[in-house]
Design an enzyme around this catalytic site. Structure first.
Site, mmCIF file in Angstrom:
data_model
loop_
_atom_site.group_PDB
_atom_site.id
_atom_site.type_symbol
_atom_site.label_atom_id
_atom_site.label_comp_id
_atom_site.label_asym_id
_atom_site.label_seq_id
_atom_site.Cartn_x
_atom_site.Cartn_y
_atom_site.Cartn_z
ATOM 1 N N SER A 44 0.972 -1.247 -0.171
ATOM 2 C CA SER A 44 -0.028 -0.044 0.021
ATOM 3 C C SER A 44 0.864 1.182 0.041
ATOM 4 C CB SER A 44 -0.965 0.111 1.222
ATOM 5 O OG SER A 44 -1.832 -1.386 1.279
HETATM 6 N N1 SAH Z 1 -1.214 -5.010 3.988
HETATM 7 C C1 SAH Z 1 -0.423 -5.098 2.872
HETATM 8 C C2 SAH Z 1 -1.181 -4.827 1.689
HETATM 9 C C3 SAH Z 1 -1.591 -6.002 0.730
HETATM 10 S S1 SAH Z 1 -2.342 -5.961 -0.416
HETATM 11 C C4 SAH Z 1 0.830 -3.814 3.037
HETATM 12 O O1 SAH Z 1 0.887 -3.461 4.087
HETATM 13 O O2 SAH Z 1 1.158 -3.358 2.054
HETATM 14 C C5 SAH Z 1 -3.838 -7.147 -0.123
HETATM 15 C C6 SAH Z 1 -3.417 -8.476 0.466
HETATM 16 O O3 SAH Z 1 -4.854 -9.044 0.737
HETATM 17 C C7 SAH Z 1 -2.994 -9.326 -0.648
HETATM 18 O O4 SAH Z 1 -1.695 -9.822 -0.021
HETATM 19 C C8 SAH Z 1 -3.886 -10.342 -0.830
HETATM 20 O O5 SAH Z 1 -3.437 -11.637 -1.164
HETATM 21 C C9 SAH Z 1 -4.652 -10.248 0.473
HETATM 22 N N2 SAH Z 1 -6.148 -10.801 0.366
HETATM 23 C C10 SAH Z 1 -7.062 -10.731 -0.576
HETATM 24 N N3 SAH Z 1 -8.361 -11.261 -0.168
HETATM 25 C C11 SAH Z 1 -8.023 -11.824 1.280
HETATM 26 C C12 SAH Z 1 -8.726 -12.495 2.014
HETATM 27 N N4 SAH Z 1 -10.040 -12.816 1.707
HETATM 28 N N5 SAH Z 1 -8.062 -13.126 3.145
HETATM 29 C C13 SAH Z 1 -6.972 -12.775 3.166
HETATM 30 N N6 SAH Z 1 -6.208 -12.067 2.400
HETATM 31 C C14 SAH Z 1 -6.691 -11.366 1.522
#
Ligand code: SAH
Length: 220
Positions: free
Chosen positions: A69
């Site tokens: 993010s």
């Molecule tokens: N928190 C992260 C952002 C990750 S992007 C950061 O600090 O940069 C979003 C993440 O959510 C991805 O890795 C994706 O695989 C995960 N994701 C999507 N759907 C999900 C679900 N149902 N359960 C758990 N993780 C999920």
């Protein structure tokens, strides 16, 4: 913990200080959040090829088509989550590379983070260990069901966007707890929502328009 973070990120402290200056100019006010952003070596969370861009205020690609993010969004969500005061237990959905969890772990007692892609979990776990962040527990699972074993949570922070608010997650909020979550269609408009629980009532407030990867079901 802080000594470890400094050790690894030593070379970029000045770059991180510039990021903090930009975040402050963009309207982030919570000094605890700004300090945690300044302590967290974001370059550790991106592929080496992109590490020179790690302190730009932009989202960047990580493996498996996911993204880390944008720092402003991480700061904004963290600030919104902590707006009512300190939190003990926080649930994060979407560990990804682990950057948001690492920022949170410096501000709350315990972080419980759920990710559906197993390989990302393993990488994130190694990073938490290397940074000396021992208060993050990760779970390879579909986060739309939360993490009932550890509920209720004073805070829930969701970093993937469901099309509609998942009631399962609302139910795992403690009374008085807060959830920060992007809601909306994958290619349509998504908004950050702040949900506050008062008994069985959920108050909903809408913040900025955002763009997150979709919340998906199933494991990978
Ligand atoms: N928190 C992260 C952002 C990750 S992007 C950061 O600090 O940069 C979003 C993440 O959510 C991805 O890795 C994706 O695989 C995960 N994701 C999507 N759907 C999900 C679900 N149902 N359960 C758990 N993780 C999920």
């Amino acid at each position: 913990m802080k000594a470890n973070l400094r050790g690894i990120g030593m070379t970029s402290q000045r770059t991180r200080d510039r990021l903090v200056t930009r975040l402050r100019a963009a309207g982030i006010r919570d000094e605890r959040v700004l300090a945690a952003m300044g302590e967290t070596p974001r370059h550790v969370f991106v592929d080496e090829a992109l590490s020179s861009r790690a302190y730009e205020d932009t989202a960047l690609p990580i493996s498996f088509g996911q993204t880390i993010s944008q720092p402003y969004v991480v700061a904004r969500m963290t600030e919104a989550l902590l707006a009512d005061g300190p939190l003990h237990k926080v649930l994060e959905i979407g560990t990804g590379c682990g950057y948001q969890a690492s920022v949170l772990a410096q501000l709350v007692d315990r972080v419980y983070s759920v990710e559906r892609i197993g390989a990302l979990i393993n990488q994130a776990r190694e990073r938490f260990y290397a940074l000396g962040l021992h208060n993050i527990k990760v779970n390879h699972n579909d986060g739309s069901w939360g993490w009932p074993e550890y509920a209720p949570f004073g805070g829930v922070l969701v970093t993937a966007a469901p099309a509609a608010l998942p009631m399962e997650l609302c139910q795992q909020l403690a009374d008085g707890g807060r959830m920060v979550i992007p809601v909306g269609e994958q290619h349509g408009l998504q908004y950050l929502n702040v949900i506050t629980r008062h008994g069985d009532e959920f108050k909903r407030e809408q913040l900025d328009a955002v763009s997150f990867v979709p919340m998906l079901g199933g494991l990978q």
